[in-house]
Write a protein that holds these residues in place. Structure first.
Motif, PDB file in Angstrom:
ATOM      1  N   VAL A 147       0.790  -1.109   0.256  1.00 57.68           N
ATOM      2  CA  VAL A 147       0.117   0.001  -0.156  1.00 57.68           C
ATOM      3  C   VAL A 147       0.851   1.342  -0.032  1.00 57.68           C
ATOM      4  O   VAL A 147       0.623   2.122  -0.802  1.00 57.68           O
ATOM      5  N   GLU A 148       1.809   1.370   0.810  1.00 56.14           N
ATOM      6  CA  GLU A 148       2.832   2.343   0.767  1.00 56.14           C
ATOM      7  C   GLU A 148       3.473   2.695  -0.329  1.00 56.14           C
ATOM      8  O   GLU A 148       3.717   3.724  -0.940  1.00 56.14           O
ATOM      9  N   ALA A 149       3.922   1.552  -0.953  1.00 53.90           N
ATOM     10  CA  ALA A 149       4.570   1.839  -2.415  1.00 53.90           C
ATOM     11  C   ALA A 149       3.716   2.192  -3.455  1.00 53.90           C
ATOM     12  O   ALA A 149       3.887   3.065  -4.112  1.00 53.90           O
ATOM     13  N   TRP A 150       2.345   1.841  -3.408  1.00 47.96           N
ATOM     14  CA  TRP A 150       1.387   2.372  -4.567  1.00 47.96           C
ATOM     15  C   TRP A 150       1.251   3.780  -4.055  1.00 47.96           C
ATOM     16  O   TRP A 150       0.852   4.346  -4.965  1.00 47.96           O
ATOM     17  N   GLU A 151       0.970   4.218  -2.883  1.00 54.28           N
ATOM     18  CA  GLU A 151       1.019   5.607  -2.465  1.00 54.28           C
ATOM     19  C   GLU A 151       2.009   6.404  -3.209  1.00 54.28           C
ATOM     20  O   GLU A 151       1.704   7.484  -3.642  1.00 54.28           O
ATOM     21  N   ARG A 152       3.285   5.899  -2.963  1.00 49.74           N
ATOM     22  CA  ARG A 152       4.585   6.607  -3.382  1.00 49.74           C
ATOM     23  C   ARG A 152       4.413   6.597  -4.838  1.00 49.74           C
ATOM     24  O   ARG A 152       4.707   7.840  -5.666  1.00 49.74           O
TER      25      ARG A 152
END
Length: 164
Positions: A147-152
């Motif tokens: 999730v954090e990677a997709w947000e970035r």
């Protein structure tokens, strides 16, 4: 490395430790085996990746404990690559962009023991470049990291749109 050209049907090659020490210029060029699926080149003092675009059926590539500072030389033609182990080299954050040229088939990436892995944002930085990974180093990718990677990724895309 011309000894690798003798059997075009060969599917696995192990060039561990002393086998490739004589390789000219400490690089990977010269492996012309289009059916090769597994290539083990650990501990060979390799400094540069070259000629890998010919290895279109490669599924496993072991490059651990060499002298690589970059992964430049990985090729988009390596459409079957699922497992890449480059542990114990000198790979930095700047080298991550070369992993992005790989197809969506890459599932496992091992970069521990490299300067890139010392960054506190290491796992997210890698997942931003290859979000489909299932395992990074010895640990599975957890949903929170994904999730954090997709947000970035979304943030980077927005920044790119505004920059144009």
């Amino acid at each position: 490395m011309s000894d690798f050209d003798e059997d075009p049907e060969l599917s696995d090659v192990e060039g561990g430790e002393e086998h490739l020490k004589e390789a000219e210029d400490e690089k990977t060029d010269g492996i012309n085996l289009p059916h090769l699926q597994q290539l083990y080149l650990a501990q060979n003092a390799i400094k540069r990746l070259e000629g890998l675009e010919k290895l279109e059926r490669l599924t496993t590539l072991h490059l651990r404990d060499n002298q690589l500072e970059s992964l430049n030389g990985l090729s988009p033609s390596m459409k079957c690559l699922q497992y890449l182990n480059a542990r114990g080299n000198a790979i930095t954050d700047a080298a991550l962009r070369y992993i992005g040229v790989l197809s969506q088939s890459l599932r496992v990436l091992v970069l521990s023991g490299n300067p890139v892995a010392e960054n506190s944002e290491y796992r997210i930085n890698v997942l931003t470049v290859v979000p489909q990974l299932e395992r990074l180093d010895k640990n599975p990718v957890v949903p929170e990291e994904r999730v954090e990677a997709w947000e970035r990724i979304r943030e980077l895309q927005e920044e790119e749109m505004y920059a144009q």
